[in-house]
Write a protein that holds these residues in place. Structure first.
Motif, PDB file in Angstrom:
ATOM      1  N   ARG A 357       0.839  -1.202   0.000  1.00 48.90           N
ATOM      2  CA  ARG A 357       0.000   0.000   0.000  1.00 48.90           C
ATOM      3  C   ARG A 357       0.875   1.254   0.000  1.00 48.90           C
ATOM      4  O   ARG A 357       0.687   2.180  -0.792  1.00 48.90           O
ATOM      5  CB  ARG A 357      -0.900   0.004   1.241  1.00 48.90           C
ATOM      6  CG  ARG A 357      -1.950   1.099   1.257  1.00 48.90           C
ATOM      7  CD  ARG A 357      -2.623   1.197   2.613  1.00 48.90           C
ATOM      8  NE  ARG A 357      -1.762   1.817   3.623  1.00 48.90           N
ATOM      9  CZ  ARG A 357      -1.685   3.121   3.808  1.00 48.90           C
ATOM     10  NH1 ARG A 357      -2.399   3.952   3.083  1.00 48.90           N
ATOM     11  NH2 ARG A 357      -0.888   3.610   4.723  1.00 48.90           N
ATOM     12  N   GLU A 360       2.753   1.809  -3.370  1.00 46.69           N
ATOM     13  CA  GLU A 360       1.886   2.200  -4.480  1.00 46.69           C
ATOM     14  C   GLU A 360       1.373   3.622  -4.273  1.00 46.69           C
ATOM     15  O   GLU A 360       1.254   4.404  -5.219  1.00 46.69           O
ATOM     16  CB  GLU A 360       0.712   1.226  -4.619  1.00 46.69           C
ATOM     17  CG  GLU A 360       1.138  -0.165  -5.060  1.00 46.69           C
ATOM     18  CD  GLU A 360       1.903  -0.142  -6.388  1.00 46.69           C
ATOM     19  OE1 GLU A 360       1.480   0.592  -7.325  1.00 46.69           O
ATOM     20  OE2 GLU A 360       2.961  -0.819  -6.473  1.00 46.69           O
ATOM     21  N   LEU A 361       1.095   3.952  -3.016  1.00 41.47           N
ATOM     22  CA  LEU A 361       0.585   5.281  -2.688  1.00 41.47           C
ATOM     23  C   LEU A 361       1.643   6.334  -3.037  1.00 41.47           C
ATOM     24  O   LEU A 361       1.353   7.335  -3.693  1.00 41.47           O
ATOM     25  CB  LEU A 361       0.262   5.339  -1.189  1.00 41.47           C
ATOM     26  CG  LEU A 361      -0.642   6.496  -0.746  1.00 41.47           C
ATOM     27  CD1 LEU A 361      -2.015   6.383  -1.411  1.00 41.47           C
ATOM     28  CD2 LEU A 361      -0.806   6.497   0.771  1.00 41.47           C
ATOM     29  N   ASP A 380      -5.259   8.450   1.079  1.00 33.76           N
ATOM     30  CA  ASP A 380      -4.549   7.591   2.036  1.00 33.76           C
ATOM     31  C   ASP A 380      -5.539   6.758   2.842  1.00 33.76           C
ATOM     32  O   ASP A 380      -5.384   5.539   2.985  1.00 33.76           O
ATOM     33  CB  ASP A 380      -3.701   8.489   2.956  1.00 33.76           C
ATOM     34  CG  ASP A 380      -2.826   7.675   3.889  1.00 33.76           C
ATOM     35  OD1 ASP A 380      -1.848   7.078   3.390  1.00 33.76           O
ATOM     36  OD2 ASP A 380      -3.147   7.594   5.099  1.00 33.76           O
ATOM     37  N   THR A 383      -7.180   3.943   0.711  1.00 39.97           N
ATOM     38  CA  THR A 383      -6.384   2.718   0.519  1.00 39.97           C
ATOM     39  C   THR A 383      -6.344   1.895   1.808  1.00 39.97           C
ATOM     40  O   THR A 383      -6.428   0.665   1.783  1.00 39.97           O
ATOM     41  CB  THR A 383      -4.939   3.067   0.100  1.00 39.97           C
ATOM     42  OG1 THR A 383      -4.404   4.026   1.022  1.00 39.97           O
ATOM     43  CG2 THR A 383      -4.898   3.641  -1.304  1.00 39.97           C
TER      44      THR A 383
END
Lengths: 433, 272
Positions: A357, A360-361, A380, A383
């Motif tokens: 996570r 990718e963020l 944020d 996700t």
């Protein structure tokens, strides 16, 4: 969950105790079923041989488990007081159990190191438990690995080679003189117990025929029948030696029954064909001087004992190599067992997903530079919510099953599906003696 | 000089397999058995190729000087070993045969190797046949000799009750005695044929079947010795230790007849 072993063996208990606590056939099946019926015993296998009785279990609470197995043994033989059983028992936990079973199966813990029988007995104990469904993931793997390890030790070391009994040593020597025992004849003079055993071993090794000669004709007849051989009259046994190749002598005579001149004459009449004498009698019945005659080979009980001792020493040396193999396999198994624990799996799973996570963020945020701080926070949060929702059900299921054998299966599956690497904590690593 | 190249490959291969076979003899485990045999095979093949090329280049069977004779002897020895191994599976024999092969081949390599024109007087098909039989016979007697040595070692281990690695590697006494006997029953007819073809060739070359040339005399002595050895086994039961000793004595005679006569005595067999 812990693997627990409670047992006794020739190292800790006298035969009177071992024989009474041994389980055979139906008792064994009834035993494992009764033990498995206890709620706290998740899995169990009983290994019962004439040298050991060992109860392998997996339990949730080790102290309770040990007490349960002790009670079980006491209930099996109620007339032996519990303390009397307990004083001979040893208990191991987790890695200690693994090492113990691997050593037992590999015959490193046997009375005669390297004897082959024990592996079969371990297999039988496991098969019986498997058939009666008293095992699960852990003990199945444990026993399969113990058999695997034992086979490794047997093929990679020479632990099972060379004779470690007097009568086998005699047969091995015979094979260094005669290439093919099938075309040779043996003779047993006298009927000492050890002599009979040596003759029996010759028969088992395929010798063509055994001739029995004894002062007591009926006794000779009996023996000859058991070897499928024939009888020679005691007065004629010297004559017979012209036609036999191996002579086992074990009479109770106080003097030399076979003398130097006799053998000299016989070997001449045999056209110098080799003749192998085994003198198992005390006092000796064959003149030791005959070993000097060409094509005559004489071994007395001390010579054979020396062979056996050399071989035993060689086996002990090989056993050290065996211990190394065992240590290696114990390491592998323990690693697997530790990785089964549910809690580290949960942590590893969470970490892995969080890692994905975060990465990718970061990547996406790098491309969306125009976003306001609030918008960044909302994405944020989004996700986070997604991964939490996805992980919710698996985590609940894992936690629910954490305290059963199924939990281990779940944990293993999760580990494989998500390709998790689990670092094992060092606590719980020590075994209890 | 293509034949020299293959000869040298064989020499190197036999050096490696000698080392490997000796290591096998000392090691507690089975040792590099397959490797030893593979390298021996490579050596044998390239040696065979070397001999074929040399035969073509020289236009006659290349056993006309000491180098060629010893080279062919090494080849015959390995051939005999491979045949024995195929039949009996006594792979320890390799630990004894390969060193002997290597010694013979390296001595051969130290001698002049050029192909020389043959003295026209010696040119005859009988030459090739005679030398091939004689050397094959010598190879068979060498196997008997090695079997004898192995027998004496094993017999000594059994009598003195010493059980070392070598004891465990050596086969049983009666296999070794049998090998000794068979090798001699193989070598004896070869020697006989070698002597017969030799005297036929002598008739062509010198006009006489037999002229008590030292080599002829010694071959005859050898022939009588091996005949007596075969006879005593069958009639007087001279087997086992006695047969092993005789095979060793016979081998000393073979070496003398093969090499010693040329070096020490005069005669027509001096290699050109």
């Amino acid at each position: 969950m812990d693997i627990i072993l409670v047992g006794l063996s020739h190292n800790t208990a006298p035969v009177e105790i071992r024989e009474r606590l041994s389980f055979s056939g139906e008792q064994l099946i009834a035993g494992i079923l009764r033990l498995r019926a206890h709620e706290e015993v998740l899995e169990c296998v009983i290994l019962s041989t004439c040298n050991r009785v060992e109860v392998y279990t997996t339990v949730e609470k080790p102290e309770l488990g040990v007490a349960r197995v002790k009670d079980f043994l006491h209930a099996y033989q109620p007339d032996i007081p519990l303390e009397r059983i307990t004083q001979h028992l040893y208990t191991h936990k987790n890695e200690g159990v693994v090492r113990h079973l691997f050593r037992v199966a590999a015959s490193l813990d046997s009375m005669v190191i390297g004897e082959a029988q024990i592996l079969g007995q371990v297999k039988d104990a496991f098969d019986c438990a498997l058939l009666n469904k008293t095992t699960g993931v852990v003990l199945n793997k444990l026993f399969k690995k113990s058999i695997f390890t034992a086979k490794r030790v047997r093929t990679e070391t020479r632990i099972g080679e060379s004779a470690v009994s007097i009568s086998f040593a005699a047969v091995e020597l015979a094979k260094k003189i005669f290439s093919n025992l099938r075309s040779k004849t043996g003779m047993l003079v006298g009927a000492g117990e050890m002599g009979e055993l040596a003759a029996q071993n010759l028969v088992n090794s395929g010798i063509k025929e055994i001739v029995v000669s004894n002062r007591n004709y009926d006794r000779a007849l009996d023996l000859a029948r058991s070897y499928n051989g024939r009888v020679a009259r005691f007065e004629d046994f010297l004559q017979e030696m012209v036609n036999v190749d191996v002579v086992i002598c074990s009479t109770g005579a106080p003097n030399y029954v076979i003398r130097f001149e006799d053998v000299q004459d016989i070997i001449h009449r045999r056209n110098n064909r080799p003749l192998f004498f085994i003198d198992i009698s005390v006092p000796r019945n064959i003149d030791p001087e005959i070993n000097k005659i060409g094509n005559v080979f004489l071994y007395d009980i001390d010579d054979l004992q020396a062979v056996v001792e050399t071989n035993l020493k060689a086996r002990k040396e090989e056993a050290e190599k065996g211990e190394k193999i065992v240590a290696e396999e114990v390491g592998k198994f323990t690693q697997w067992f530790k990785s089964l624990e549910v809690v580290p799996t949960i942590i590893a799973l969470k970490d892995k997903v969080e890692e994905i996570r975060r990465k990718e963020l970061e990547r996406t945020m790098g491309r969306l530079r125009s976003l306001s701080p609030e918008e960044v926070q909302i994405i944020d949060g989004l996700t986070n919510t997604i991964i939490n929702k996805i992980l919710h059900n698996p985590l609940v299921a894992l936690k629910l099953e954490a305290h059963s054998t199924n939990g281990l299966l779940y944990a293993e599956a999760v580990r494989k599906l998500f390709n998790l690497e689990i670092t094992v904590s060092e606590k719980d690593n020590q075994s209890e003696e | 000089m293509l034949n020299i190249l293959f000869f040298k490959i064989a020499l190197v291969a036999y050096f490696i397999s000698t080392a490997s076979f000796l290591y096998q003899l000392m090691s507690r485990r089975e040792g590099p058995k397959r490797f030893s045999f593979a390298i021996t095979g490579i050596g044998f093949l390239s040696h065979t190729v070397a001999l074929i090329i040399r035969t073509i280049e020289a236009a006659h069977i290349p056993i006309t000087n000491l180098h060629e004779a010893m080279s062919f002897f090494s080849w015959a020895l390995v051939l005999a070993f491979l045949l024995v191994e195929y039949k009996y599976r006594i792979y320890v024999l390799g630990s004894f045969v390969l060193p002997l092969t290597f010694i013979s081949l390296i001595s051969s390599s130290a001698l002049p190797m050029e192909i020389k024109m043959l003295d026209p007087m010696l040119q005859s098909a009988w030459l090739g046949v005679h030398t091939v039989f004689a050397i094959m016979g010598a190879a068979a007697f060498s196997i008997a000799f090695l079997a004898g040595v192995m027998y004496l070692l094993q017999e000594w281990f059994l009598k003195s009750k010493r059980f070392n690695i070598l004891y465990s590697k050596l086969p049983s006494l009666d296999i070794l005695d049998d090998l000794n006997y068979r090798a001699i029953s193989f070598g004896f007819p070869l020697l006989t044929l070698g002597i017969i073809t030799g005297s036929i060739w002598a008739e062509y070359a010198w006009g006489t079947y037999w002229n008590w040339d030292p080599k002829q005399t010694w071959s005859l002595i050898l022939w009588l010795f091996y005949a007596a050895m075969l006879h005593s086994r069958l009639s007087a039961g001279w087997r086992g230790k006695k047969a092993a000793y005789m095979a060793i004595i016979g081998f000393v005679g073979v070496v003398f007849t093969f090499v010693g006569v040329n070096l020490l005595l005069q005669g027509k067999h001096i290699f050109a």
